[in-house]
Design a protein around this motif. Sequence first.
Motif, PDB file in Angstrom:
ATOM      1  N   VAL A 358       0.838  -1.241   0.063  1.00  0.00           N
ATOM      2  CA  VAL A 358       0.027  -0.203  -0.131  1.00  0.00           C
ATOM      3  C   VAL A 358       0.846   1.301  -0.012  1.00  0.00           C
ATOM      4  CG1 VAL A 358      -1.762   1.297   1.290  1.00  0.00           C
ATOM      5  CG2 VAL A 358      -1.782  -1.179   1.165  1.00  0.00           C
ATOM      6  N   PRO A 359       0.965   2.135  -1.124  1.00  0.00           N
ATOM      7  CA  PRO A 359       1.625   3.273  -1.083  1.00  0.00           C
ATOM      8  C   PRO A 359       1.256   4.143   0.062  1.00  0.00           C
ATOM      9  CG  PRO A 359       0.437   2.732  -3.148  1.00  0.00           C
ATOM     10  CD  PRO A 359      -0.322   2.026  -2.151  1.00  0.00           C
ATOM     11  N   ARG A 360       2.418   4.980   0.568  1.00  0.00           N
ATOM     12  CA  ARG A 360       2.284   5.921   1.435  1.00  0.00           C
ATOM     13  C   ARG A 360       2.329   7.425   0.671  1.00  0.00           C
ATOM     14  NH1 ARG A 360       6.167   9.038   4.792  1.00  0.00           N
ATOM     15  NH2 ARG A 360       7.786   8.162   3.252  1.00  0.00           N
ATOM     16  N   ILE A 361       1.336   8.282   1.243  1.00  0.00           N
ATOM     17  CA  ILE A 361       1.048   9.380   0.464  1.00  0.00           C
ATOM     18  C   ILE A 361       2.087  10.498   1.225  1.00  0.00           C
ATOM     19  CG2 ILE A 361      -0.536  11.213  -0.182  1.00  0.00           C
ATOM     20  CD1 ILE A 361      -0.806   8.720  -1.553  1.00  0.00           C
ATOM     21  N   LYS A 362       2.499  11.491   0.458  1.00  0.00           N
ATOM     22  CA  LYS A 362       3.476  12.555   1.064  1.00  0.00           C
ATOM     23  C   LYS A 362       3.048  14.135   0.071  1.00  0.00           C
ATOM     24  CE  LYS A 362       7.430  11.125   0.752  1.00  0.00           C
ATOM     25  NZ  LYS A 362       9.110  10.900   0.666  1.00  0.00           N
ATOM     26  N   TRP A 363       3.027  14.922   0.750  1.00  0.00           N
ATOM     27  CA  TRP A 363       2.615  16.313   0.325  1.00  0.00           C
ATOM     28  C   TRP A 363       3.601  17.299   0.242  1.00  0.00           C
ATOM     29  CZ3 TRP A 363      -1.995  17.019  -2.414  1.00  0.00           C
ATOM     30  CH2 TRP A 363      -3.091  16.241  -2.186  1.00  0.00           C
ATOM     31  N   GLY A 368       7.458  26.398  -2.640  1.00  0.00           N
ATOM     32  CA  GLY A 368       7.447  27.252  -1.273  1.00  0.00           C
ATOM     33  C   GLY A 368       7.359  26.002  -0.124  1.00  0.00           C
ATOM     34  N   SER A 369       7.159  26.637   1.174  1.00  0.00           N
ATOM     35  CA  SER A 369       7.325  25.544   2.359  1.00  0.00           C
ATOM     36  C   SER A 369       5.892  25.185   2.605  1.00  0.00           C
ATOM     37  CB  SER A 369       7.935  26.214   3.264  1.00  0.00           C
ATOM     38  OG  SER A 369       7.483  27.417   3.809  1.00  0.00           O
ATOM     39  N   LEU A 370       5.554  24.164   2.994  1.00  0.00           N
ATOM     40  CA  LEU A 370       4.297  23.489   3.426  1.00  0.00           C
ATOM     41  C   LEU A 370       4.014  23.778   5.096  1.00  0.00           C
ATOM     42  CD1 LEU A 370       1.923  21.927   2.064  1.00  0.00           C
ATOM     43  CD2 LEU A 370       2.726  20.054   2.932  1.00  0.00           C
ATOM     44  N   SER A 371       3.095  24.427   5.293  1.00  0.00           N
ATOM     45  CA  SER A 371       3.016  24.680   6.731  1.00  0.00           C
ATOM     46  C   SER A 371       2.969  23.499   7.603  1.00  0.00           C
ATOM     47  CB  SER A 371       1.599  25.378   7.070  1.00  0.00           C
ATOM     48  OG  SER A 371       1.313  25.752   8.180  1.00  0.00           O
ATOM     49  N   PRO A 372       3.417  23.293   8.676  1.00  0.00           N
ATOM     50  CA  PRO A 372       3.656  22.228   9.435  1.00  0.00           C
ATOM     51  C   PRO A 372       2.399  21.537   9.789  1.00  0.00           C
ATOM     52  CG  PRO A 372       5.177  23.833  10.267  1.00  0.00           C
ATOM     53  CD  PRO A 372       4.468  24.542   9.381  1.00  0.00           C
ATOM     54  N   TRP A 374      -0.332  21.607   8.101  1.00  0.00           N
ATOM     55  CA  TRP A 374      -0.995  20.677   7.078  1.00  0.00           C
ATOM     56  C   TRP A 374      -0.298  19.567   6.765  1.00  0.00           C
ATOM     57  CZ3 TRP A 374      -0.887  26.057   3.910  1.00  0.00           C
ATOM     58  CH2 TRP A 374      -1.273  27.106   4.432  1.00  0.00           C
ATOM     59  N   ALA A 375       0.899  19.478   6.596  1.00  0.00           N
ATOM     60  CA  ALA A 375       1.782  18.373   6.322  1.00  0.00           C
ATOM     61  C   ALA A 375       1.205  16.906   6.699  1.00  0.00           C
ATOM     62  CB  ALA A 375       3.326  18.429   6.929  1.00  0.00           C
ATOM     63  N   THR A 376       0.850  16.158   5.861  1.00  0.00           N
ATOM     64  CA  THR A 376       0.275  14.983   6.232  1.00  0.00           C
ATOM     65  C   THR A 376       0.573  13.711   5.313  1.00  0.00           C
ATOM     66  OG1 THR A 376      -1.938  13.989   6.609  1.00  0.00           O
ATOM     67  CG2 THR A 376      -1.800  15.764   5.095  1.00  0.00           C
ATOM     68  N   ALA A 377       0.525  12.759   5.842  1.00  0.00           N
ATOM     69  CA  ALA A 377       0.518  11.330   5.171  1.00  0.00           C
ATOM     70  C   ALA A 377      -0.692  10.742   4.844  1.00  0.00           C
ATOM     71  CB  ALA A 377       1.434  10.366   5.787  1.00  0.00           C
ATOM     72  N   GLU A 378      -1.879  11.797   4.746  1.00  0.00           N
ATOM     73  CA  GLU A 378      -3.198  11.083   4.518  1.00  0.00           C
ATOM     74  C   GLU A 378      -3.595  11.614   2.937  1.00  0.00           C
ATOM     75  OE1 GLU A 378      -5.797  12.544   7.417  1.00  0.00           O
ATOM     76  OE2 GLU A 378      -4.894  11.361   9.031  1.00  0.00           O
ATOM     77  N   PRO A 379      -4.559  10.913   2.478  1.00  0.00           N
ATOM     78  CA  PRO A 379      -4.895  11.379   1.097  1.00  0.00           C
ATOM     79  C   PRO A 379      -5.533  12.540   0.917  1.00  0.00           C
ATOM     80  CG  PRO A 379      -5.624   8.939   1.721  1.00  0.00           C
ATOM     81  CD  PRO A 379      -5.192   9.724   2.996  1.00  0.00           C
ATOM     82  N   THR A 380      -5.841  13.394   2.027  1.00  0.00           N
ATOM     83  CA  THR A 380      -6.164  14.567   1.792  1.00  0.00           C
ATOM     84  C   THR A 380      -5.403  15.691   2.357  1.00  0.00           C
ATOM     85  OG1 THR A 380      -7.463  14.400   3.612  1.00  0.00           O
ATOM     86  CG2 THR A 380      -8.604  13.976   1.679  1.00  0.00           C
ATOM     87  N   LEU A 381      -5.175  16.724   1.746  1.00  0.00           N
ATOM     88  CA  LEU A 381      -4.530  17.892   2.009  1.00  0.00           C
ATOM     89  C   LEU A 381      -5.501  19.125   2.424  1.00  0.00           C
ATOM     90  CD1 LEU A 381      -1.721  19.479   2.644  1.00  0.00           C
ATOM     91  CD2 LEU A 381      -1.557  20.171   0.530  1.00  0.00           C
ATOM     92  N   GLN A 382      -5.481  19.582   3.756  1.00  0.00           N
ATOM     93  CA  GLN A 382      -6.658  20.375   4.036  1.00  0.00           C
ATOM     94  C   GLN A 382      -5.941  21.689   4.458  1.00  0.00           C
ATOM     95  OE1 GLN A 382      -9.693  19.202   6.815  1.00  0.00           O
ATOM     96  NE2 GLN A 382     -10.941  18.195   5.123  1.00  0.00           N
ATOM     97  N   ILE A 383      -6.445  22.960   3.784  1.00  0.00           N
ATOM     98  CA  ILE A 383      -5.973  24.110   4.395  1.00  0.00           C
ATOM     99  C   ILE A 383      -7.146  24.755   5.105  1.00  0.00           C
ATOM    100  CG2 ILE A 383      -4.793  26.309   3.483  1.00  0.00           C
ATOM    101  CD1 ILE A 383      -3.703  24.916   1.237  1.00  0.00           C
ATOM    102  N   GLY A 392       0.069  28.535  -4.971  1.00  0.00           N
ATOM    103  CA  GLY A 392       1.292  27.855  -5.513  1.00  0.00           C
ATOM    104  C   GLY A 392       0.991  26.740  -5.984  1.00  0.00           C
ATOM    105  N   THR A 393       1.855  25.876  -6.253  1.00  0.00           N
ATOM    106  CA  THR A 393       1.893  24.589  -7.090  1.00  0.00           C
ATOM    107  C   THR A 393       1.959  23.667  -6.000  1.00  0.00           C
ATOM    108  OG1 THR A 393       2.590  25.249  -9.074  1.00  0.00           O
ATOM    109  CG2 THR A 393       2.624  23.054  -8.714  1.00  0.00           C
ATOM    110  N   TYR A 394       0.976  22.495  -5.637  1.00  0.00           N
ATOM    111  CA  TYR A 394       1.384  21.497  -4.889  1.00  0.00           C
ATOM    112  C   TYR A 394       1.524  20.153  -5.681  1.00  0.00           C
ATOM    113  CZ  TYR A 394      -0.176  24.977  -1.227  1.00  0.00           C
ATOM    114  OH  TYR A 394      -0.349  25.996  -0.642  1.00  0.00           O
ATOM    115  N   GLU A 395       2.231  19.112  -4.787  1.00  0.00           N
ATOM    116  CA  GLU A 395       2.697  17.844  -5.302  1.00  0.00           C
ATOM    117  C   GLU A 395       2.203  16.942  -4.380  1.00  0.00           C
ATOM    118  OE1 GLU A 395       6.138  16.697  -7.629  1.00  0.00           O
ATOM    119  OE2 GLU A 395       6.647  16.061  -5.680  1.00  0.00           O
ATOM    120  N   CYS A 396       1.646  15.937  -4.680  1.00  0.00           N
ATOM    121  CA  CYS A 396       1.148  14.660  -4.052  1.00  0.00           C
ATOM    122  C   CYS A 396       2.101  13.501  -4.944  1.00  0.00           C
ATOM    123  CB  CYS A 396      -0.107  14.277  -4.307  1.00  0.00           C
ATOM    124  SG  CYS A 396      -0.622  12.534  -3.632  1.00  0.00           S
ATOM    125  N   GLU A 397       3.053  12.884  -3.684  1.00  0.00           N
ATOM    126  CA  GLU A 397       3.586  11.855  -4.088  1.00  0.00           C
ATOM    127  C   GLU A 397       3.085  10.576  -3.307  1.00  0.00           C
ATOM    128  OE1 GLU A 397       8.115  11.653  -4.189  1.00  0.00           O
ATOM    129  OE2 GLU A 397       7.660  10.713  -2.277  1.00  0.00           O
TER     130      GLU A 397
END
Length: 1173
Positions: A358-363, A368-372, A374-383, A392-397
Motif C-alpha cells: 500500500v503506497p504512502r502519501i506525502k505532500w 514554497g514551504s508547506l505549513s507544518p 498541513w503536512a500529512t501522510a493522508e490522502p487529503t491535504l486540507q488548508i 502555488g503549486t502542490y505535489e502529491c507523491e
Amino acid sequence: MLQWLRARAHTRPHPRPPPPHPDGPRPRPGEPRRGRAAQGAGARAGSARRLRRRPPVPANTLLSAQVLLCLQPDSPRTGLTRRSSAAHHTMGTPARRKAPLLLLAAVALFFSPAWSLARTPPDTFGPVFEDQPLSLLFPEESTEEKVTLACRARASPPATYRWKMNGTEMKLEPGSRHQLVGGNLVIMNPTKAQDAGVYQCLASNPVGTVISREAILRFGFLQEFSKEERDPVKTYEGWGVMLPCNPPAHYPGLSYRWLLNEFPNFIPTDGRHFVSQTTGNLYIARTNASDLGNYSCLATSHMDFSTKSVFSKFAQLNLAAEDTRLYAPSIKARFPAETYALVGQQVTLECFAFGNPVPRIKWRKVDGSLSPQWATAEPTLQIPSVSFEDEGTYECEAENSKGRDTVQGRIIVQAQPEWLKVISDTEADIGSNLRWGCAAAGKPRPTVRWLRNGESLASQNRVEVLAGDLRFSKLSLEDSGMYQCVAENKHGTIYASAELAVQALPPDFRLNPVRRLIPAARGGEIFILCQPRAAPKATVLWSKGTEILVNGSRYSSPFPSALRNSCSPLILLGAKAPACARGAPVGWPDLLCPCYRVTVTPDGTLIIRNISRSDEGKYTCFAENFMGKANSTGVLSVRDATKITLAPSSADINLGDNLTLQCHASHDPTMDLTFTWTLDDFPINLDKPGGHYRRASAKETVGDLTILNAQLRHGGKYACVAQTVVDSATKEATVLVRGPPGPPGGVVVRGIGDTTVQLSWSRGFDNHSPIAKYTLQARTAPAGKWKQVRTNPANIEGNAETAQVLGLTPWMDYEFRVLASNILGSGEPSGPSSKIRTKEAAPSVAPSGLSGGGGVPGELIINWTPVPREYQNGDGFGYLLSFRRQGSSSWQAARVPGADALHFVYSNDSVRPYTPFEVKIRSYNRRGEGPESLTALVYSAEEEPRVAPAKVWAKGVSSSEMNVTWEPVQQDTNGVLLGYEIRYWKAGDKEAAADRVRTAGLDASARVTGLHPNTKYHVTVRAYNRAGTGPASPPANATTMKPPPQRPPGNISWIFSSSSLSLKWDPVVPLRNESAVTGYKMLYQNDLHPTPTLHLTSKNWIEIAVPEDIGHALVQIRTTGPGGDGVPAEVHIVRNGGTSMMVENLAVCPSAHPGSLLSCSVAVLLVLGYLEL
C-alpha cells in the motif's frame, strides 16, 4: 446714515433666501456627525451619533450694511471718514465724526440677540441599515411554508421599505404570496420556479434612499439513487479497485460514506481505503479477502435547516485468486490541475493511489514551504483558511518499495471585495466643492460605481464620477441625499453608504459665541476668535464700542503714503513684514497682521498687540451671509503682565548628581500663577511616581525644579514657563550631563581567519567626557554569554576604531560587540555584529574519557567521550583509534566517522577473553588530524567463570532465614570475579523457579532472608563476573525453623522503686507448630532518653535500673527462640508512688521490627485511663 444704508439695500439687493431643506440645515463642515460602516459582503451598516439639525435663525430686520476693510477718505457712498490713523482722526469735522457713532449704535441694536429667534426640531437623518437580508438555501421538500428575508433600517423620520427581485421592483400587494412585515419580505409557499433569484431591500425617508446588499434565494434538493441493480465488480486479490458512487442529481454538494453488507457497518478511513468527497467513489489501494462483500454509497445533503441522506443499491465486490506480485503506485484519485479558492475558505486536495505494498502519501509545496500543521501522510491535504501566501503549486507523491508516482496542481487564491476606504456622512456648505472617494481590494480587482438615493449616478453638469471618486462643483440643496459606493467583482458586491447634507445657514453664535470676559496682559497680545456657525461662510466685522475696527486702527501705517492712499486690501493682505505674530494659530500665513497693532485676519480673528489699559472695553463681532446676520460681544480686561524675576542658570553635572534649577516670577495678584517646565520642548511630568523630577518649593511665586539622580537623558534645554490665564513668561537654561560613553555603532567583522578576526566600529557619543579605551567582547551563537576577548593591540585607546580579536575557536559561530569607557565608567555595549563563522582548522584537542570493556566473547569495546562542538574545529569530524594487545609491537587502526560517535567494537575470534589492550585515540576533520591521547589499558570481553564453588553448606537459623557458606573460587583469566549468586527453591519445586540473591563482594558466606517457616530448601552457589554466572555447585539442603509463638506475653505488672523498675509477666507456652521459647526481649524507652535500650532475660521477669526522675516509660516485651522473635506486647508505665499495677488485657501490637515502640500506644493509654478510673 440710514439713507446710505437704504441706498446700499437698493443698489445691492439680497436674494430671497431659499426655502429651508425639508430635513433642516446641517452642522458646518468639519463638525462631528454620525458615521456609516461599509455595507454588503458581510459588513453591517452602522452609524455614529447624529448632531441635532437646527433651522435657519431668522434674519434681523436691519438692512445689509457693507463695510470695506479699507475705505477712501472721502467716499461719497458712505459719509464716513476712515479712522486708520491719528492724522485722519483729527482732520474729520465734528459732524462727520458723529455719523459713525449713530451707525454703530444702530448696528448694535439691530444685531442684538434679542431680535433672534431659535427653535430646535427633532433629529432628522437618512436610513442606516441595522439588519440586511442574507442569502438562503431552502430545501425543496421542506415542510416550512414561508421564507423570510430580513431588512431593518434606523432613520428619522422612520423609513419605508421596498424590495427588488432580479433588479426589478416587486409589487407587494395585500393578499399576495409576497408580504411586507415591517421591512422584512415574507414569501409564502416558496417555489424554485417563481422565487429563486437575487433580492435587495430599499429603505427610504425624506432624506433619501439606500439599497441593501444582495441576498440570493436558492432551492436545495437531493433526488434518490437509481433503482436499477448495480453490476458486480471483479478484480484479483492484491490489486486495487474503484467502486463508483454515481450520485443522483443534487444541489448543493454532498458528503459521502460507504456501507459494507449492512448498516451501520461503514468503511473505515485508513491508508488502504479512501472515499472521495469530490466524486463519492470508493478506492481500495490493495484488496484482500476481508474486502469481499456488498457495497452501498451513502450520500448526505446538508442544507441550512435540514439534512437528507440517500442510499444506493448494493454492488458486489468479487475477488479472484490472489496475485502476490508487488507493483509500483498508480495515482487514481487526482486533484485538478487548477483549484480556485477565496481567501478564508477551506481548500481540500485529494490524492489516492493503488499499489502493492500500500503506497504512502506525502505532500509538498513545489514553490514554497508547506505549513507544518498541513503536512500529512493522508490522502487529503486540507488548508483550513486559505490566504494569498498559500497560492502555488502542490505535489502529491505516492511511494512504496517498488516505485513512486506524483501529481501536481495549482491553488489559485482570489478574494471578494473588501473596503480599503469608505465614504462617511458629510455636511457641506451650499456653493462649495466636495470630493468623495472610496477604494476596495479584491481579486480580480473590483470595479466601483455610485448610487444616489438607490439609483445609478453618472457624470452630469456639476457632478463628475471617476471610478472611486465622486466630485461635486458648487453644491446646491438638491445634492443632499443618500449616496452609496458599490464595489464588485465576480465573487461578490459590497456597499458603503453615507448621507450628504448641503447646508444654507444664517450666522449663529449660539454654539460658539465670543468669550464674554476676555482677560489680557498689559504689553502682550490677544487673539479674539469670531467663529459663528454659518453656510456659506459669513463676512465678519469687528467694533470696539462705537468704533469699527479695521487693520491698523489707532496705529500709523508702515506703508508709504501713495500705497496708503490707494488702500487696496489685496496689497495690504499680501504685504510682507518682519514676523511678530507670536501666538498666532498654527498654519496662519504671514499676512499683514505682523505690521499692525490691531489686525482682523481673513478668517475673522481679531488680534491686538502691545496691549494697554486703553484697550479695555466691549468688542463685538458682526457676521453676515445671504441667509442673515448675527453678532456676539465680549469684554476685554487688561491685567498686569507676568515676568520671571529669577531665571534658571545653565549647569554642568555628572551622571547621578542632583541639581536645582531656580525660577521665580511676579504676576497680576488677581490671577493664579502656575509654573511648568519643558525639556527640549517636551513637558516634564512632575507628578510621575518614582520620577527624577521634583518641585523644590510650594510657594506660588517660586517654581524651582530639582533633578534627582540625573541621567544622560536629562541633559538638554530646560524652559521655565510662568503662566496665568492671560499670558506667560519663559526663560531657558541648558543642563549638560556628563557620563560614560554611549554605545559604539556599526560593528563590522572583516579579515576572518581560523582564530582571529578584524573588528571595526564607529565612535559613539562621548557624553561630554573623552573616551579613554574600548573593550571587545564575543559570544558563541545562539545564546552564549558575552566574554571579553584578547585583542591586538592589547589596550585599545579611545581614538581607535579597529582592532584584531585573538584566540578564537576555529569553525565556531561568533557575535561581537564593543564597549567604550571614560573616567566616569563603562557605557552601554554596541549592538551585536552580524553572526560570522571562523575558518576551519585541524582539531587541537584529543578526545577524553578513553575506556572500554564488556561485550560478548571475541570483542574489544572501546569507549570515549564525544568531542563537543566548540572543539571540533571543522566539518567532516570523526575519530581515529589505535590499539594493540599489551606486549605486542604492531598497532591496529580504525576510523570512526561522526562527531557523536562514542564507542567502537572490534570483533575477532582471535581475541581471548579479558585480554589487556593498549588504546589511543585522536580526532580528525577535513582540515587534518588532531593530537593523540594518552595510552589507556582496555580489556576485551570477559567469559563466564569456569569453576563452581565447593563445600556448600546451608542451615536454617530462624523461621525466615538461613545461613549459606561455601569455599571461594580462585580468580581465573576469563575475567574479574565480582561475587557469588545463591539460588534456592523449595523442596518439590523445579530449579527453574528458584529465587536468586547475589553477594556484592567475594565473601564466602551469606544470610538468605524472606523464607517460609518450617520449610525445606535446596541451595546452589555460582560465581559470576561481567559476562555472567559460572557453573552451579552441588546443591545443599536446609530447613527453616518453626515460627515463633504468635501470642505476646500477658498480665504484665511492674513496680517502680526509687532507682529500679521490676516487671513480671506470664510465661508464653508455644504450640506444637511453633518454636520453643528460650527467653524474652524487652525494649525500654523513657521520657528522658528517646533512644530505646534492649534487655534480654531467660525468665518471665526482669529488673532494670532507672533514674529517680523518670515519670513515664514505654516497654515492649516479646518472646525469642530458634524461630526468631515473637509478637510484642507494649505497655505505657507511669510512676505511681511505687504501687504495682496489673494490666489484664494488654493491647497486642504486632511488629516486624523491635524498634517500633510507639505503635498502639493510644490503645494502651485508653486501657490505662480506664484502670485508673
